[in-house]
Design an enzyme around this catalytic site. Sequence first.
Site, mmCIF file in Angstrom:
data_model
loop_
_atom_site.group_PDB
_atom_site.id
_atom_site.type_symbol
_atom_site.label_atom_id
_atom_site.label_comp_id
_atom_site.label_asym_id
_atom_site.label_seq_id
_atom_site.Cartn_x
_atom_site.Cartn_y
_atom_site.Cartn_z
ATOM 1 C CB THR A 55 -0.932 0.049 1.231
ATOM 2 O OG1 THR A 55 -0.140 0.280 2.409
ATOM 3 C CG2 THR A 55 -1.705 -1.253 1.387
ATOM 4 C CD GLU A 56 -1.935 5.958 -1.324
ATOM 5 O OE1 GLU A 56 -1.870 7.182 -1.114
ATOM 6 O OE2 GLU A 56 -2.675 5.451 -2.175
#
Length: 260
Positions: A55-56
Amino acid sequence: MTTETKQAFSLNELMCVIASRELQNGDVVFAGYGLPLVATYLAQCTHAAELVFITETGNVRTTPPSSLPRSVDDLSLSANSDMATGLPEVTAMLARGEIKVGFLGGAQVDRFGNLNSTVIGSYQNPKVRLMGSGGANDIATFAQRTILILNQERPGRFVDRVDYITSPGYLTGPGAREKAGFTENSGPSSVVTNKGVYHFDDDSKEMYLASYHPGVTIDEIKELVSWDLKIAVDVHETPIPTIEEIDLLRNKIDPNRFYI
């Protein structure tokens, strides 16, 4: 795959299923909020158990909880990850070429897969000013390949040339990415929309229609594209979701139907 379902399914469900099928076992996938999150989890639950989901916000090798959270910074994702880092570390992974697949979207896309999420019209005097790049340019630049997800509901979204290149696809065509210093053999691999699925020609780097969704005609799709869209020789109707895929989407991945 199990038997194809005869029950009704939504376009969002179909798009999630198609995007999940574009992922392969062992892929390292950078997926953000929305349909990419659903598609990545669906792939993990079906044919790509060894997929590495990042995920970012810095969660690495994430296994989502019993149902998907409503943002990628939810602590339940951190709790179900092998490693919880941060945005700088994930950006470094991108820059080192460690991310194999990234998901992207935008307001406009052109025939070479360039995306615009900055302005509609001229940059100095735009008709509409949009949210800009965020991390999209980094994903388009450094990921080994990208999957684009867009709605194709009106003319003006699939254009011959975007008004502004926020996230680079194949730029002006063959060899352009390499000339600009991008990693060799990188770029968009597919475009998933609510009308059909597009791929890119190996030689010309131009987008072409690979499949059309049930109930949609090729002529209808061509009306929404501003260039002379190429059609695959083996163009076909998009395979519909299986019973297993629909069951996973509705009862495990997104039972509250927040995304789908």
